[in-house]
Scaffold this active site. Structure first.
Site, PDB file in Angstrom:
ATOM      1  N   ASN A   1      -7.805  -4.807  -8.268  1.00  0.00           N
ATOM      2  CA  ASN A   1      -7.637  -4.098  -9.094  1.00  0.00           C
ATOM      3  C   ASN A   1      -6.175  -4.318  -9.696  1.00  0.00           C
ATOM      4  OD1 ASN A   1      -9.955  -2.783  -9.628  1.00  0.00           O
ATOM      5  ND2 ASN A   1      -9.384  -1.499  -7.884  1.00  0.00           N
TER       6      ASN A   1
ATOM      7  N   GLU B   1      -9.666   2.984   1.650  1.00  0.00           N
ATOM      8  CA  GLU B   1      -8.724   1.592   1.769  1.00  0.00           C
ATOM      9  C   GLU B   1      -7.837   1.696   2.985  1.00  0.00           C
ATOM     10  OE1 GLU B   1      -8.323   0.555  -2.907  1.00  0.00           O
ATOM     11  OE2 GLU B   1      -6.618  -0.106  -1.337  1.00  0.00           O
TER      12      GLU B   1
ATOM     13  N   CYS C   1      -4.904  -7.962  -3.813  1.00  0.00           N
ATOM     14  CA  CYS C   1      -5.454  -6.938  -4.177  1.00  0.00           C
ATOM     15  C   CYS C   1      -5.980  -7.330  -5.721  1.00  0.00           C
ATOM     16  CB  CYS C   1      -4.406  -5.697  -4.680  1.00  0.00           C
ATOM     17  SG  CYS C   1      -3.101  -6.339  -5.626  1.00  0.00           S
TER      18      CYS C   1
ATOM     19  N   ASN D   1      -7.540 -10.171   2.344  1.00  0.00           N
ATOM     20  CA  ASN D   1      -7.654  -9.137   3.073  1.00  0.00           C
ATOM     21  C   ASN D   1      -8.883  -8.696   3.934  1.00  0.00           C
ATOM     22  OD1 ASN D   1      -8.894  -8.416   0.719  1.00  0.00           O
ATOM     23  ND2 ASN D   1      -7.508  -6.546   0.099  1.00  0.00           N
TER      24      ASN D   1
ATOM     25  N   CYS E   1     -11.827  -0.445  -5.571  1.00  0.00           N
ATOM     26  CA  CYS E   1     -11.070  -1.569  -4.757  1.00  0.00           C
ATOM     27  C   CYS E   1     -11.924  -2.956  -5.296  1.00  0.00           C
ATOM     28  CB  CYS E   1     -11.294  -1.347  -3.258  1.00  0.00           C
ATOM     29  SG  CYS E   1     -10.609  -2.776  -2.188  1.00  0.00           S
ATOM     30  N   GLY E   2     -10.936  -3.826  -5.962  1.00  0.00           N
ATOM     31  CA  GLY E   2     -11.492  -5.057  -6.380  1.00  0.00           C
ATOM     32  C   GLY E   2     -11.788  -6.158  -5.179  1.00  0.00           C
TER      33      GLY E   2
ATOM     34  N   HIS F   1     -12.317  -6.770   4.997  1.00  0.00           N
ATOM     35  CA  HIS F   1     -13.153  -5.513   4.574  1.00  0.00           C
ATOM     36  C   HIS F   1     -14.480  -5.392   5.403  1.00  0.00           C
ATOM     37  CE1 HIS F   1     -11.332  -5.448   0.657  1.00  0.00           C
ATOM     38  NE2 HIS F   1     -11.017  -6.704   0.846  1.00  0.00           N
TER      39      HIS F   1
ATOM     40  N   ASN G   1       0.883  -1.063   0.007  1.00  0.00           N
ATOM     41  CA  ASN G   1      -0.038   0.049   0.200  1.00  0.00           C
ATOM     42  C   ASN G   1       0.728   1.352  -0.111  1.00  0.00           C
ATOM     43  OD1 ASN G   1      -2.642  -1.229   0.148  1.00  0.00           O
ATOM     44  ND2 ASN G   1      -2.102  -1.553   2.420  1.00  0.00           N
TER      45      ASN G   1
ATOM     46  N   GLY H   1     -12.526  -5.322  -2.387  1.00  0.00           N
ATOM     47  CA  GLY H   1     -13.606  -4.698  -1.637  1.00  0.00           C
ATOM     48  C   GLY H   1     -15.034  -5.153  -2.488  1.00  0.00           C
TER      49      GLY H   1
HETATM   50  O1  ZDP Z   1      -5.962  -4.901   1.889  1.00  0.00           O
HETATM   51  C1  ZDP Z   1      -5.516  -3.756   1.593  1.00  0.00           C
HETATM   52  O2  ZDP Z   1      -4.721  -3.040   2.510  1.00  0.00           O
HETATM   53  C2  ZDP Z   1      -5.888  -2.765   0.334  1.00  0.00           C
HETATM   54  N1  ZDP Z   1      -5.719  -1.483   0.587  1.00  0.00           N
HETATM   55  C3  ZDP Z   1      -5.155  -3.506  -0.587  1.00  0.00           C
HETATM   56  C4  ZDP Z   1      -5.493  -3.044  -1.918  1.00  0.00           C
HETATM   57  C5  ZDP Z   1      -6.600  -3.557  -2.449  1.00  0.00           C
HETATM   58  C6  ZDP Z   1      -6.903  -3.016  -3.986  1.00  0.00           C
HETATM   59  N2  ZDP Z   1      -7.226  -1.918  -3.751  1.00  0.00           N
HETATM   60  C7  ZDP Z   1      -7.830  -3.963  -4.743  1.00  0.00           C
HETATM   61  O3  ZDP Z   1      -8.325  -3.564  -5.648  1.00  0.00           O
HETATM   62  O4  ZDP Z   1      -8.281  -4.958  -4.012  1.00  0.00           O
HETATM   63  C8  ZDP Z   1      -5.700  -3.252  -4.829  1.00  0.00           C
END
Ligand code: ZDP
Length: 379
Positions: free
Chosen positions: A80, A217, A78, A166, A226-227, A168, A69, A229
């Site tokens: 995207n 994020e 991640c 990750n 955020c993909g 959410h 990040n 997400g």
């Molecule tokens: O989990 C995190 O700390 C995110 N900020 C990672 C990046 C996620 C991302 N924006 C996505 O698209 O999933 C790249």
């Protein structure tokens, strides 16, 4: 010199680094959290939501991906970013539609595929729905995922949590535009209910197959998309009975298509674009010198890597194949042990017979020809 390629997925932008060559991979442990912050700074650096490394595989995949990040922290996955990785590899290696990559990530094996229309469809793996796997202290609720009410900035919010490797938190609202994203996003990111911090998503259900989100994020703040997400949000909405199994998810940067059949063991599917923008070389000033053996070894991102096998890995400049034509423009950087004395002689001859203008033209021509080869010719 730190060479990167700038890519984005719906405005969620990354500095991509091809570190698949072992010596470059070894050199990447010099990519300290402080350097990542400098690189990602939109005023004093290149500017990006994060940095993504394409690395040699370790457990039988095609490639390993590490993402950092903008604050230097390392998330597990991640969405995207992995589409950008697929596009970056295709542009670099000349791959076409139908190409799939087995990508090793901290969240497990993820599989992007290049489609005929140039978008990328990704098997994002099954969602993480057990509290300890997200992680969150919220208890599982009647909808089959962790949910409950949280006190945040003087408000009581009804939230649900899901993981894609990750963490959410998803908050259904009537109007996403009316949300105080800066205030609530920042507070929820570090809420004690999320021991590893969390990404924060406010979602408005336009129809069961059309959702609208705004994103705060972890480690990056407000982003255009955020993909992972969007995947976690569709999963939460499906379990809360708010959405169908497939939906168009509108983010500030554009739409993603997300599908999940509702079975906790089934993968989530994400489809969307990824675009290359430019190539660049970072100046030594921005990269910042760190004498070998300096403290930076300890603050390198992955302590384990600090204990390197050979001196070569200790000196990223030595480990990297030196291209005198681009690196030694201000004179040889290792006159005592120039790894390519012959190249050095050529560089010195070039310097003697060329004006500064010639050299600047040479440098920009070489960068342009490499960029053109990758974005137009492929490979
Ligand atoms: O989990 C995190 O700390 C995110 N900020 C990672 C990046 C996620 C991302 N924006 C996505 O698209 O999933 C790249």
């Amino acid at each position: 010199m730190f060479h990167f390629s700038k890519y984005h997925g719906l405005g969620n932008d990354f500095l991509m680094v091809d570190a698949r060559a072992d010596e470059t991979a070894a050199a990447m442990d010099q990519l300290t959290a402080e350097r990542i912050q400098r690189l990602c700074d939109r005023r004093f650096g290149v500017g990006a939501d994060g940095v993504i490394l394409a690395l040699p595989p370790q457990v039988g995949g095609d490639v390993r991906m590490r993402i950092f990040n903008a604050d230097g922290s390392e998330p597990e996955m991640c969405g995207n970013g992995i589409r950008c990785l697929a596009r970056f590899l295709a542009d670099s290696d000349g791959d076409g539609p139908g190409q799939r990559w087995q990508v090793e990530t901290l969240a497990g094996r993820i599989v992007p595929e290049l489609l005929d229309d140039g978008t990328i469809r990704v098997d994002m793996g099954a969602p993480f729905l057990r509290p300890e796997s997200i992680p969150t202290t919220l208890e599982p609720g009647p909808a089959g995922l962790p949910q409950g009410s949280l006190e945040v900035a003087g408000m009581t919010l009804q939230v649900a949590a899901a993981g894609m490797g990750n963490p959410h938190v998803v908050i259904p609202v009537d109007d996403v535009e009316a949300v105080d994203l800066e205030g609530l996003g920042a507070a929820l990111e570090v809420h004690p209910a999320f021991p590893a911090r969390t990404n924060v998503h406010f979602v408005q259900v336009l129809t069961p197959s059309h959702l609208r989100m705004r994103v705060w994020e972890r480690g990056a703040g407000p982003t255009l998309a955020c993909g992972t997400g969007a995947c976690a949000t569709l999963v939460a909405c499906r379990l809360l009975g708010l959405s169908a199994t497939e939906a168009r998810v509108d983010l500030p940067g554009g739409p993603l298509s997300i599908a999940w059949d509702g079975d906790p063991a089934s993968p989530v599917w994400m489809s969307g674009p990824a675009v290359g923008v430019f190539d660049g070389l970072v100046t030594p000033e921005l990269w910042g010198e760190d004498p070998v053996g300096s403290d930076s070894e300890t603050d390198s991102l992955d302590g384990a890597v600090a204990a390197r096998p050979s001196a070569a890995a200790a000196d990223p400049v030595e480990a990297m194949a030196v291209d005198c034509a681009t690196v030694c423009v201000n004179g040889c950087i290792r006159p005592d042990a120039c790894p390519s004395a012959e190249a050095r002689a050529r560089a010195m001859a070039l310097l003697e017979r060329s004006s500064l203008d010639d050299l600047l033209t040479l440098a920009s021509d070489s960068l342009e020809s490499r960029t053109r080869a990758r974005f137009v010719g492929g490979g």
